[in-house]
Design a protein around this motif. Structure first.
Motif, PDB file in Angstrom:
ATOM      1  N   GLN A   5       0.834  -1.205   0.000  1.00  0.00           N
ATOM      2  CA  GLN A   5       0.000   0.000   0.000  1.00  0.00           C
ATOM      3  C   GLN A   5       0.872   1.259   0.000  1.00  0.00           C
ATOM      4  N   HIS A   6       1.922   1.210   0.781  1.00  0.00           N
ATOM      5  CA  HIS A   6       2.814   2.371   0.835  1.00  0.00           C
ATOM      6  C   HIS A   6       3.479   2.611  -0.526  1.00  0.00           C
ATOM      7  N   LEU A   7       3.944   1.547  -1.163  1.00  0.00           N
ATOM      8  CA  LEU A   7       4.577   1.694  -2.477  1.00  0.00           C
ATOM      9  C   LEU A   7       3.581   2.219  -3.509  1.00  0.00           C
ATOM     10  N   GLU A   8       2.346   1.764  -3.437  1.00  0.00           N
ATOM     11  CA  GLU A   8       1.315   2.273  -4.362  1.00  0.00           C
ATOM     12  C   GLU A   8       1.101   3.764  -4.145  1.00  0.00           C
ATOM     13  N   ARG A   9       1.115   4.184  -2.880  1.00  0.00           N
ATOM     14  CA  ARG A   9       0.958   5.613  -2.581  1.00  0.00           C
ATOM     15  C   ARG A   9       2.153   6.396  -3.113  1.00  0.00           C
ATOM     16  N   GLU A  10       3.354   5.873  -2.930  1.00  0.00           N
ATOM     17  CA  GLU A  10       4.547   6.528  -3.473  1.00  0.00           C
ATOM     18  C   GLU A  10       4.486   6.603  -4.998  1.00  0.00           C
ATOM     19  N   LEU A  11       4.043   5.525  -5.619  1.00  0.00           N
ATOM     20  CA  LEU A  11       3.923   5.509  -7.090  1.00  0.00           C
ATOM     21  C   LEU A  11       2.946   6.568  -7.576  1.00  0.00           C
ATOM     22  N   LYS A  12       1.857   6.725  -6.872  1.00  0.00           N
ATOM     23  CA  LYS A  12       0.856   7.737  -7.243  1.00  0.00           C
ATOM     24  C   LYS A  12       1.494   9.125  -7.238  1.00  0.00           C
ATOM     25  N   HIS A  13       2.245   9.430  -6.185  1.00  0.00           N
ATOM     26  CA  HIS A  13       2.900  10.744  -6.102  1.00  0.00           C
ATOM     27  C   HIS A  13       4.033  10.867  -7.121  1.00  0.00           C
ATOM     28  N   LEU A  14       4.724   9.781  -7.364  1.00  0.00           N
ATOM     29  CA  LEU A  14       5.803   9.785  -8.353  1.00  0.00           C
ATOM     30  C   LEU A  14       5.236  10.021  -9.748  1.00  0.00           C
ATOM     31  N   ASP A  15       4.112   9.395 -10.061  1.00  0.00           N
ATOM     32  CA  ASP A  15       3.486   9.606 -11.370  1.00  0.00           C
ATOM     33  C   ASP A  15       3.023  11.049 -11.540  1.00  0.00           C
ATOM     34  N   ALA A  16       2.513  11.655 -10.462  1.00  0.00           N
ATOM     35  CA  ALA A  16       2.115  13.067 -10.526  1.00  0.00           C
ATOM     36  C   ALA A  16       3.343  13.946 -10.761  1.00  0.00           C
ATOM     37  N   PHE A  17       4.460  13.591 -10.138  1.00  0.00           N
ATOM     38  CA  PHE A  17       5.708  14.320 -10.329  1.00  0.00           C
ATOM     39  C   PHE A  17       6.182  14.194 -11.779  1.00  0.00           C
ATOM     40  N   ILE A  18       6.078  13.006 -12.333  1.00  0.00           N
ATOM     41  CA  ILE A  18       6.475  12.781 -13.724  1.00  0.00           C
ATOM     42  C   ILE A  18       5.598  13.606 -14.670  1.00  0.00           C
ATOM     43  N   GLU A  19       4.309  13.662 -14.405  1.00  0.00           N
ATOM     44  CA  GLU A  19       3.415  14.491 -15.230  1.00  0.00           C
ATOM     45  C   GLU A  19       3.851  15.953 -15.181  1.00  0.00           C
ATOM     46  N   LEU A  20       4.235  16.406 -14.016  1.00  0.00           N
ATOM     47  CA  LEU A  20       4.703  17.786 -13.867  1.00  0.00           C
ATOM     48  C   LEU A  20       5.999  18.003 -14.638  1.00  0.00           C
ATOM     49  N   LEU A  21       6.922  17.046 -14.584  1.00  0.00           N
ATOM     50  CA  LEU A  21       8.167  17.155 -15.344  1.00  0.00           C
ATOM     51  C   LEU A  21       7.900  17.195 -16.842  1.00  0.00           C
ATOM     52  N   GLU A  22       6.936  16.413 -17.297  1.00  0.00           N
ATOM     53  CA  GLU A  22       6.584  16.429 -18.721  1.00  0.00           C
ATOM     54  C   GLU A  22       5.961  17.759 -19.116  1.00  0.00           C
ATOM     55  N   ALA A  23       5.137  18.328 -18.243  1.00  0.00           N
ATOM     56  CA  ALA A  23       4.551  19.652 -18.506  1.00  0.00           C
ATOM     57  C   ALA A  23       5.642  20.721 -18.533  1.00  0.00           C
ATOM     58  N   GLU A  24       6.597  20.599 -17.630  1.00  0.00           N
ATOM     59  CA  GLU A  24       7.721  21.542 -17.612  1.00  0.00           C
ATOM     60  C   GLU A  24       8.504  21.442 -18.921  1.00  0.00           C
ATOM     61  N   HIS A  25       8.709  20.235 -19.408  1.00  0.00           N
ATOM     62  CA  HIS A  25       9.431  20.047 -20.670  1.00  0.00           C
ATOM     63  C   HIS A  25       8.678  20.710 -21.817  1.00  0.00           C
ATOM     64  N   ARG A  26       7.362  20.541 -21.844  1.00  0.00           N
ATOM     65  CA  ARG A  26       6.571  21.207 -22.893  1.00  0.00           C
ATOM     66  C   ARG A  26       6.720  22.723 -22.794  1.00  0.00           C
ATOM     67  N   SER A  27       6.706  23.244 -21.580  1.00  0.00           N
ATOM     68  CA  SER A  27       6.866  24.697 -21.386  1.00  0.00           C
ATOM     69  C   SER A  27       8.226  25.167 -21.871  1.00  0.00           C
ATOM     70  N   LEU A  28       9.253  24.411 -21.540  1.00  0.00           N
ATOM     71  CA  LEU A  28      10.621  24.792 -21.927  1.00  0.00           C
ATOM     72  C   LEU A  28      10.846  24.656 -23.430  1.00  0.00           C
ATOM     73  N   SER A  29      10.061  23.824 -24.082  1.00  0.00           N
ATOM     74  CA  SER A  29      10.243  23.574 -25.512  1.00  0.00           C
ATOM     75  C   SER A  29       9.535  24.598 -26.389  1.00  0.00           C
ATOM     76  N   GLN A  30       8.723  25.447 -25.792  1.00  0.00           N
ATOM     77  CA  GLN A  30       8.027  26.466 -26.562  1.00  0.00           C
ATOM     78  C   GLN A  30       8.993  27.566 -26.968  1.00  0.00           C
ATOM     79  N   ALA A  31       8.727  28.170 -28.102  1.00  0.00           N
ATOM     80  CA  ALA A  31       9.578  29.269 -28.565  1.00  0.00           C
ATOM     81  C   ALA A  31       9.506  30.445 -27.593  1.00  0.00           C
ATOM     82  N   ASP A  32       8.302  30.750 -27.138  1.00  0.00           N
ATOM     83  CA  ASP A  32       8.102  31.860 -26.200  1.00  0.00           C
ATOM     84  C   ASP A  32       7.771  31.267 -24.837  1.00  0.00           C
ATOM     85  N   VAL A  33       8.750  31.210 -23.962  1.00  0.00           N
ATOM     86  CA  VAL A  33       8.582  30.590 -22.648  1.00  0.00           C
ATOM     87  C   VAL A  33       7.792  31.508 -21.724  1.00  0.00           C
TER      88      VAL A  33
END
Length: 149
Positions: A5-33
């Protein structure tokens, strides 16, 4: 709470963190940041990282209390004993993926900062070279607009 259960909870937060990193990458990849958006994403990253660190500390402390120690091998053995080794493996894979995404974003940030530094240096150098004299006429040797057409 069980280790699974604890690992599942950690995975949930880790996946949310990964989504944020992917959103950050999209932001950084735009011509006008969008600086405000990047600032918010950086703040959100700090919040997620603090939560992940807290969950990891809880897990490690629980494993120590159970006599497993504080090594990766001990954590793996605990997962095997608890019957959640596949979840542990998925967690390790996702953690590695998050690390790679964060490094990639760091490289993009560094590249943006270098580019901005070069632009600012160019603008400062250009601005310090006065093209026109006090009489409003182009200085000799400048590349200002000349009266010759």
């Amino acid at each position: 709470m069980s280790l699974a259960q604890h690992l599942e909870r950690e995975l949930k937060h880790l996946d949310a963190f990964i989504e944020l990193l992917e959103a950050e990458h999209r932001s950084l990849s735009q011509a006008d940041v969008d600086g405000e958006q990047l600032q918010q994403q950086a703040s959100d990253k700090q919040t997620h990282m603090a939560r992940l660190e807290s969950l990891e500390t809880q897990r490690r402390n629980a494993l120590k209390t159970l006599g497993y120690g504080d090594t990766r091998r001990a954590s793996e053995q605990a997962a095997i004993d608890a019957g959640c080794q596949p979840t542990w493996q998925r967690f390790l894979e996702r953690a590695l993926h998050a690390k790679q995404l964060n490094q990639r974003n760091g490289i993009l940030i560094e590249a943006r900062m270098t580019q901005n530094h070069r632009i600012l240096r160019f603008l400062n150098d250009t601005a310090s070279k006065t093209l026109y004299g006090p009489n409003g006429q182009a200085r000799p040797g400048s590349r200002g607009i000349s009266s010759r057409a």
